[in-house]
Design an enzyme around this catalytic site. Structure first.
Site, PDB file in Angstrom:
ATOM      1  N   TYR A   1       0.962  -1.247  -0.090  1.00 45.65           N
ATOM      2  CA  TYR A   1      -0.047  -0.019  -0.124  1.00 45.65           C
ATOM      3  C   TYR A   1       0.879   1.385  -0.091  1.00 45.65           C
ATOM      4  O   TYR A   1       0.425   2.341  -0.414  1.00 45.65           O
ATOM      5  CB  TYR A   1      -0.924   0.042   1.212  1.00 45.65           C
ATOM      6  CG  TYR A   1      -2.087  -0.926   1.404  1.00 45.65           C
ATOM      7  CD1 TYR A   1      -2.425  -1.660   0.303  1.00 45.65           C
ATOM      8  CD2 TYR A   1      -3.050  -0.926   2.353  1.00 45.65           C
ATOM      9  CE1 TYR A   1      -3.429  -2.431   0.413  1.00 45.65           C
ATOM     10  CE2 TYR A   1      -3.870  -1.775   2.296  1.00 45.65           C
ATOM     11  CZ  TYR A   1      -4.285  -2.520   1.411  1.00 45.65           C
ATOM     12  OH  TYR A   1      -5.484  -3.366   1.485  1.00 45.65           O
ATOM     13  N   GLY A   2       2.148   1.225   0.496  1.00 43.98           N
ATOM     14  CA  GLY A   2       3.104   2.264   0.720  1.00 43.98           C
ATOM     15  C   GLY A   2       3.203   3.117  -0.456  1.00 43.98           C
ATOM     16  O   GLY A   2       3.559   4.383  -0.241  1.00 43.98           O
TER      17      GLY A   2
ATOM     18  N   CYS B   1      -2.415  -1.488   9.963  1.00 44.25           N
ATOM     19  CA  CYS B   1      -1.692  -0.985   8.794  1.00 44.25           C
ATOM     20  C   CYS B   1      -1.646   0.581   8.878  1.00 44.25           C
ATOM     21  O   CYS B   1      -2.524   1.297   9.097  1.00 44.25           O
ATOM     22  CB  CYS B   1      -2.314  -1.170   7.496  1.00 44.25           C
ATOM     23  SG  CYS B   1      -1.660  -0.517   6.156  1.00 44.25           S
ATOM     24  N   ASN B   2      -0.419   0.983   9.261  1.00 42.96           N
ATOM     25  CA  ASN B   2      -0.130   2.308   9.417  1.00 42.96           C
ATOM     26  C   ASN B   2      -0.620   3.193   8.101  1.00 42.96           C
ATOM     27  O   ASN B   2      -1.014   4.328   8.396  1.00 42.96           O
ATOM     28  CB  ASN B   2       1.334   2.795   9.504  1.00 42.96           C
ATOM     29  CG  ASN B   2       1.880   2.199  11.026  1.00 42.96           C
ATOM     30  OD1 ASN B   2       1.692   2.782  12.163  1.00 42.96           O
ATOM     31  ND2 ASN B   2       2.266   1.029  11.244  1.00 42.96           N
ATOM     32  N   THR B   3      -0.175   2.602   6.811  1.00 45.92           N
ATOM     33  CA  THR B   3      -0.528   3.426   5.861  1.00 45.92           C
ATOM     34  C   THR B   3      -2.049   3.600   5.513  1.00 45.92           C
ATOM     35  O   THR B   3      -2.707   4.531   5.160  1.00 45.92           O
ATOM     36  CB  THR B   3       0.007   2.645   4.461  1.00 45.92           C
ATOM     37  OG1 THR B   3       1.468   2.096   4.780  1.00 45.92           O
ATOM     38  CG2 THR B   3       0.090   3.424   3.318  1.00 45.92           C
TER      39      THR B   3
ATOM     40  N   GLU C   1       7.848  -9.501   3.042  1.00 49.45           N
ATOM     41  CA  GLU C   1       6.833 -10.206   1.966  1.00 49.45           C
ATOM     42  C   GLU C   1       7.604 -11.324   1.378  1.00 49.45           C
ATOM     43  O   GLU C   1       7.141 -12.341   1.020  1.00 49.45           O
ATOM     44  CB  GLU C   1       5.817  -9.231   1.145  1.00 49.45           C
ATOM     45  CG  GLU C   1       5.011  -8.435   1.862  1.00 49.45           C
ATOM     46  CD  GLU C   1       3.878  -9.129   2.410  1.00 49.45           C
ATOM     47  OE1 GLU C   1       3.475 -10.164   1.931  1.00 49.45           O
ATOM     48  OE2 GLU C   1       3.389  -8.652   3.671  1.00 49.45           O
TER      49      GLU C   1
ATOM     50  N   HIS D   1       4.887  -4.155   9.246  1.00 48.37           N
ATOM     51  CA  HIS D   1       5.755  -5.139   8.752  1.00 48.37           C
ATOM     52  C   HIS D   1       7.187  -5.086   9.431  1.00 48.37           C
ATOM     53  O   HIS D   1       7.835  -6.229   9.441  1.00 48.37           O
ATOM     54  CB  HIS D   1       6.341  -4.973   7.301  1.00 48.37           C
ATOM     55  CG  HIS D   1       4.967  -5.455   6.461  1.00 48.37           C
ATOM     56  ND1 HIS D   1       3.785  -4.902   6.096  1.00 48.37           N
ATOM     57  CD2 HIS D   1       5.055  -6.609   5.559  1.00 48.37           C
ATOM     58  CE1 HIS D   1       2.951  -5.449   5.415  1.00 48.37           C
ATOM     59  NE2 HIS D   1       3.649  -6.660   4.877  1.00 48.37           N
TER      60      HIS D   1
HETATM   61  N1  DGL Z   1       2.034  -2.908   7.006  1.00 51.10           N
HETATM   62  C1  DGL Z   1       1.415  -1.749   6.536  1.00 51.10           C
HETATM   63  C2  DGL Z   1       1.801  -0.371   7.100  1.00 51.10           C
HETATM   64  O1  DGL Z   1       1.803  -0.407   8.390  1.00 51.10           O
HETATM   65  C3  DGL Z   1       1.542  -1.592   4.969  1.00 51.10           C
HETATM   66  C4  DGL Z   1       2.629  -1.752   4.177  1.00 51.10           C
HETATM   67  C5  DGL Z   1       2.512  -1.659   2.632  1.00 51.10           C
HETATM   68  O2  DGL Z   1       1.675  -2.365   2.109  1.00 51.10           O
HETATM   69  O3  DGL Z   1       3.343  -0.713   1.933  1.00 51.10           O
HETATM   70  O4  DGL Z   1       2.059   0.439   6.551  1.00 51.10           O
END
Ligand code: DGL
Length: 273
Positions: A41-42, A72-74, A149, A181
């Site tokens: 997602y980032g 998920c932070n994003t 991943e 992650h």
């Molecule tokens: N684990 C996710 C986060 O905390 C997403 C990471 C990703 O998909 O870029 O942002």
């Protein structure tokens, strides 16, 4: 039967939060949603990640969850606080808990935060930390999610990238792992930034917040976890090994089925207006 708690992330990172939640709430059932077809997602535009969050939250609501943890932070940076306002169940993100974890640990008041491009560009961590009077250094580490991943958290490449991203780390006493992650990379990050820097993540504080809100409601679950995965199941199981593996049923889900779930949240909001 008690209602499960929904937890989601783009991939396996949110399993670090799920682990803490299961420790604090052993009698609750959980649904873990891993959007591996669309990870990472980032690097994606904020509006797109927000839409993913609406779709997954809508899907989880249809499964009758009693609350949703955006592990998920994003997605937290992209969709909150609006998503929480639009849903009928409580929603918890991981950014406020990450900020709280840093506030508790720092002595010098000078902290660093690392996260995805989306999270760091949103400035959410920076503004919340500054509002507490803390001095902040922030750095995006876009390759880290791929390492996790791909099961390469322990590799030489991980160390090279960590040295690259943290080359300009100033004199801080606390480093927030602002992506779920990243706890998987904690050994290599700790080696690179030295033992004087405390690494903090949001998992425990998030679990405390959820337990405080839901823990006392007499859950009659059996601690069961059901996983929904939009990407390949074997790859998910393989990658999840680095976070202790997967317990429970794993159900593959066609990602194209999610757009209706997103629309259902939005239409229920407009019908309430
Ligand atoms: N684990 C996710 C986060 O905390 C997403 C990471 C990703 O998909 O870029 O942002």
């Amino acid at each position: 039967m008690s209602q499960p708690i929904g937890v989601f992330d783009s991939g396996v990172g949110g399993l670090t939060v799920l682990k803490a939640l299961r420790r604090k709430l052993p009698n609750h059932d959980f649904i873990y949603f891993s959007d591996t077809a669309r990870v990472p997602y980032g690097r994606k535009p904020k509006a797109m990640v927000r839409e993913f969050a609406y779709e997954i939250a809508g899907f989880l609501q249809q499964l009758d969850v009693c609350g949703i943890v955006i592990a998920c932070n994003t997605a937290s940076a992209s969709a909150l606080p609006q998503l929480a306002d639009d849903l009928d169940v409580p929603v918890w993100g991981v950014i406020d808990p990450g900020v709280e974890a840093a506030r508790r640990v720092t002595r010098s008041g000078h902290v660093a935060v690392i996260g995805t491009k989306g999270t760091i560009a949103s400035g959410v961590y920076q503004s919340k930390l500054k509002a507490l009077g803390l001095k902040v250094w922030a750095q995006a580490c876009p390759m880290f999610v791929h390492l996790v991943e791909e099961g390469l958290a322990d590799s030489e490449d991980a160390e090279v990238l960590a040295r690259h991203y943290l080359a300009k780390l100033p004199d801080v006493d606390t480093l927030i792992l602002g992506c779920t992650h990243y706890p998987v990379l904690a050994p290599v990050i700790q080696r690179v930034c030295g033992s004087a820097v405390a690494l903090v993540s949001s998992a425990e504080v998030t679990a405390d917040a959820v337990a405080a809100a839901l823990g006392g409601n007499g859950a009659k679950g059996s601690g069961r976890v059901t996983h929904y995965v939009t990407g390949g199941v074997p790859a998910y199981l393989h990658t999840a090994e680095v976070i202790g593996g997967v317990e429970g049923q794993v159900i593959p889900l066609d990602v194209t089925r999610l757009s209706d779930a997103g629309r259902s949240v939005r239409s229920s909001v407009s019908s309430r207006l």
